[in-house]
Design a protein around this motif. Sequence first.
Motif, PDB file in Angstrom:
ATOM      1  N   ARG A 127      54.373 -66.361  30.948  1.00  0.00           N
ATOM      2  CA  ARG A 127      53.481 -67.059  30.240  1.00  0.00           C
ATOM      3  C   ARG A 127      52.111 -66.391  29.605  1.00  0.00           C
ATOM      4  NH1 ARG A 127      53.958 -72.364  33.412  1.00  0.00           N
ATOM      5  NH2 ARG A 127      51.826 -72.634  32.554  1.00  0.00           N
ATOM      6  N   HIS A 128      51.823 -65.505  30.901  1.00  0.00           N
ATOM      7  CA  HIS A 128      50.445 -64.659  30.719  1.00  0.00           C
ATOM      8  C   HIS A 128      50.426 -63.331  30.769  1.00  0.00           C
ATOM      9  CE1 HIS A 128      48.600 -68.765  30.974  1.00  0.00           C
ATOM     10  NE2 HIS A 128      49.294 -69.106  31.897  1.00  0.00           N
ATOM     11  N   PRO A 129      50.922 -62.688  30.060  1.00  0.00           N
ATOM     12  CA  PRO A 129      51.294 -61.354  30.266  1.00  0.00           C
ATOM     13  C   PRO A 129      49.759 -60.611  30.342  1.00  0.00           C
ATOM     14  CG  PRO A 129      51.594 -61.925  27.887  1.00  0.00           C
ATOM     15  CD  PRO A 129      51.490 -63.146  28.789  1.00  0.00           C
ATOM     16  N   VAL A 130      49.841 -59.307  30.642  1.00  0.00           N
ATOM     17  CA  VAL A 130      48.626 -58.428  30.778  1.00  0.00           C
ATOM     18  C   VAL A 130      48.034 -58.366  29.254  1.00  0.00           C
ATOM     19  CG1 VAL A 130      47.611 -56.453  31.319  1.00  0.00           C
ATOM     20  CG2 VAL A 130      49.729 -57.202  32.611  1.00  0.00           C
ATOM     21  N   LEU A 137      37.972 -61.218  25.708  1.00  0.00           N
ATOM     22  CA  LEU A 137      38.797 -61.943  26.621  1.00  0.00           C
ATOM     23  C   LEU A 137      37.883 -62.842  27.812  1.00  0.00           C
ATOM     24  CD1 LEU A 137      41.563 -61.866  28.241  1.00  0.00           C
ATOM     25  CD2 LEU A 137      40.859 -60.403  29.637  1.00  0.00           C
ATOM     26  N   PRO A 138      38.103 -64.062  27.749  1.00  0.00           N
ATOM     27  CA  PRO A 138      37.460 -64.812  28.568  1.00  0.00           C
ATOM     28  C   PRO A 138      37.466 -64.418  30.116  1.00  0.00           C
ATOM     29  CG  PRO A 138      38.526 -66.089  27.076  1.00  0.00           C
ATOM     30  CD  PRO A 138      39.177 -64.743  27.014  1.00  0.00           C
ATOM     31  N   ASP A 139      36.408 -64.382  30.970  1.00  0.00           N
ATOM     32  CA  ASP A 139      36.598 -63.940  32.219  1.00  0.00           C
ATOM     33  C   ASP A 139      37.532 -64.626  33.230  1.00  0.00           C
ATOM     34  OD1 ASP A 139      34.394 -62.228  31.810  1.00  0.00           O
ATOM     35  OD2 ASP A 139      32.915 -63.882  32.281  1.00  0.00           O
ATOM     36  N   ASP A 140      37.795 -65.978  32.888  1.00  0.00           N
ATOM     37  CA  ASP A 140      38.995 -66.610  33.795  1.00  0.00           C
ATOM     38  C   ASP A 140      40.403 -66.176  33.322  1.00  0.00           C
ATOM     39  OD1 ASP A 140      38.920 -67.629  31.315  1.00  0.00           O
ATOM     40  OD2 ASP A 140      38.962 -69.726  31.896  1.00  0.00           O
ATOM     41  N   ALA A 141      40.412 -65.853  32.212  1.00  0.00           N
ATOM     42  CA  ALA A 141      41.773 -65.385  31.701  1.00  0.00           C
ATOM     43  C   ALA A 141      42.080 -64.048  32.353  1.00  0.00           C
ATOM     44  CB  ALA A 141      41.900 -65.234  30.090  1.00  0.00           C
ATOM     45  N   GLY A 142      41.039 -63.021  32.386  1.00  0.00           N
ATOM     46  CA  GLY A 142      41.220 -61.825  32.837  1.00  0.00           C
ATOM     47  C   GLY A 142      41.636 -61.754  34.503  1.00  0.00           C
ATOM     48  N   LEU A 143      40.927 -62.757  35.018  1.00  0.00           N
ATOM     49  CA  LEU A 143      40.970 -62.963  36.583  1.00  0.00           C
ATOM     50  C   LEU A 143      42.417 -63.424  36.793  1.00  0.00           C
ATOM     51  CD1 LEU A 143      37.506 -64.015  37.601  1.00  0.00           C
ATOM     52  CD2 LEU A 143      38.692 -61.752  38.249  1.00  0.00           C
ATOM     53  N   LEU A 144      43.073 -64.345  35.985  1.00  0.00           N
ATOM     54  CA  LEU A 144      44.031 -64.914  36.022  1.00  0.00           C
ATOM     55  C   LEU A 144      45.037 -63.693  35.779  1.00  0.00           C
ATOM     56  CD1 LEU A 144      46.261 -67.056  36.677  1.00  0.00           C
ATOM     57  CD2 LEU A 144      46.072 -67.782  33.934  1.00  0.00           C
ATOM     58  N   ALA A 145      44.852 -62.812  35.119  1.00  0.00           N
ATOM     59  CA  ALA A 145      45.967 -61.573  34.639  1.00  0.00           C
ATOM     60  C   ALA A 145      45.848 -60.683  35.885  1.00  0.00           C
ATOM     61  CB  ALA A 145      45.419 -60.978  33.413  1.00  0.00           C
ATOM     62  N   VAL A 146      44.830 -60.372  36.722  1.00  0.00           N
ATOM     63  CA  VAL A 146      44.962 -59.790  37.756  1.00  0.00           C
ATOM     64  C   VAL A 146      45.589 -60.488  38.983  1.00  0.00           C
ATOM     65  CG1 VAL A 146      43.223 -58.616  39.657  1.00  0.00           C
ATOM     66  CG2 VAL A 146      42.645 -58.243  37.217  1.00  0.00           C
ATOM     67  N   ALA A 147      45.471 -61.700  38.880  1.00  0.00           N
ATOM     68  CA  ALA A 147      46.202 -62.419  40.240  1.00  0.00           C
ATOM     69  C   ALA A 147      47.611 -62.457  40.025  1.00  0.00           C
ATOM     70  CB  ALA A 147      45.765 -63.876  40.059  1.00  0.00           C
ATOM     71  N   LEU A 148      48.054 -62.521  38.599  1.00  0.00           N
ATOM     72  CA  LEU A 148      49.514 -62.436  38.136  1.00  0.00           C
ATOM     73  C   LEU A 148      50.070 -61.193  38.270  1.00  0.00           C
ATOM     74  CD1 LEU A 148      49.274 -65.185  35.591  1.00  0.00           C
ATOM     75  CD2 LEU A 148      50.432 -65.362  37.950  1.00  0.00           C
ATOM     76  N   HIS A 149      49.428 -60.054  37.835  1.00  0.00           N
ATOM     77  CA  HIS A 149      49.955 -58.736  37.590  1.00  0.00           C
ATOM     78  C   HIS A 149      49.357 -57.794  38.435  1.00  0.00           C
ATOM     79  CE1 HIS A 149      52.052 -60.335  34.045  1.00  0.00           C
ATOM     80  NE2 HIS A 149      50.874 -61.119  33.799  1.00  0.00           N
ATOM     81  N   LEU A 154      44.515 -54.579  36.694  1.00  0.00           N
ATOM     82  CA  LEU A 154      43.117 -53.860  37.229  1.00  0.00           C
ATOM     83  C   LEU A 154      43.246 -52.698  36.116  1.00  0.00           C
ATOM     84  CD1 LEU A 154      43.744 -54.070  41.013  1.00  0.00           C
ATOM     85  CD2 LEU A 154      42.041 -55.109  39.870  1.00  0.00           C
ATOM     86  N   VAL A 155      44.006 -51.881  36.289  1.00  0.00           N
ATOM     87  CA  VAL A 155      44.112 -50.611  35.290  1.00  0.00           C
ATOM     88  C   VAL A 155      43.566 -50.983  33.928  1.00  0.00           C
ATOM     89  CG1 VAL A 155      45.454 -48.770  34.266  1.00  0.00           C
ATOM     90  CG2 VAL A 155      45.742 -49.173  36.521  1.00  0.00           C
ATOM     91  N   ALA A 156      44.306 -52.270  33.349  1.00  0.00           N
ATOM     92  CA  ALA A 156      43.878 -52.527  31.938  1.00  0.00           C
ATOM     93  C   ALA A 156      42.604 -52.978  31.755  1.00  0.00           C
ATOM     94  CB  ALA A 156      44.900 -53.561  31.631  1.00  0.00           C
ATOM     95  N   LEU A 157      42.093 -53.735  33.014  1.00  0.00           N
ATOM     96  CA  LEU A 157      40.851 -54.536  32.519  1.00  0.00           C
ATOM     97  C   LEU A 157      39.611 -53.852  33.345  1.00  0.00           C
ATOM     98  CD1 LEU A 157      42.384 -57.940  32.758  1.00  0.00           C
ATOM     99  CD2 LEU A 157      41.754 -56.779  30.895  1.00  0.00           C
ATOM    100  N   VAL A 158      39.898 -53.508  34.542  1.00  0.00           N
ATOM    101  CA  VAL A 158      38.458 -52.910  35.267  1.00  0.00           C
ATOM    102  C   VAL A 158      38.692 -51.491  35.838  1.00  0.00           C
ATOM    103  CG1 VAL A 158      37.476 -55.249  35.998  1.00  0.00           C
ATOM    104  CG2 VAL A 158      39.205 -54.315  37.285  1.00  0.00           C
TER     105      VAL A 158
END
Length: 212
Positions: A127-130, A137-149, A154-158
């Motif tokens: 439901r929440h792909p990278v 991108l909201p910060d909470d959505a980005g952090l959730l992506a890191v938690a899930l993927h 990490l490579v995509a966002l930071v």
Amino acid sequence: MRRGCAMDDVTVDRLRPHEIALLRGGARAAVTVALVGLHLRGALEAGLPGTVRASGSAAVAVPDPLERAVLGCLREPLSPRELVRHPDVRVATAELLLGPAGAGLLGPRLLRPTREARRRVRELRERHPVPRTRHGLPDDAGLLAVALHGETALVALVPRFALRAGLTRRARVADRGMLRHTPRNADRWDRTPLRGGFDGGGDGGGGGGGGD
């Protein structure tokens, strides 16, 4: 069975990113979430290649217990591997198990994710792909992506922070072309302090390098 599914529908969706990362990838993934959250808050930065260090900012509020434990260990630069093994972080990580355990998402004997918990995490990943881009991108959505993927997010966002901190492999970042093609001033999500919330996390491994 119906009761269990209803419980998981509520609890997995409402878990904090640190807890989601713990279910997905264990203590290392949860600590990665904490490192990214602290980095976004401006509380820590990459140190020598493969390490992180406190930024020295006294104005940063750190309400999360795991993040406080991680930051409290950084009187000197440490690698993510050393942080995972630090006694204070191990205690905080163990306490992080209480939420998922109380929700019935961990087995009673070894405190490992149940089959249903793993299935629910997989559903969250679907439901929440990278995110395809960091921009807007909201910060909470980005952090959730890191938690899930984990490392993929990490490579995509930071990319720069993750590489220098030892959370990703140099080859992985180079393959994605993040260091070659990302303008230094365009890495908003990588460089802007967190505005609020605790959504996110991930895992990773490898050496560090590069520069911000």
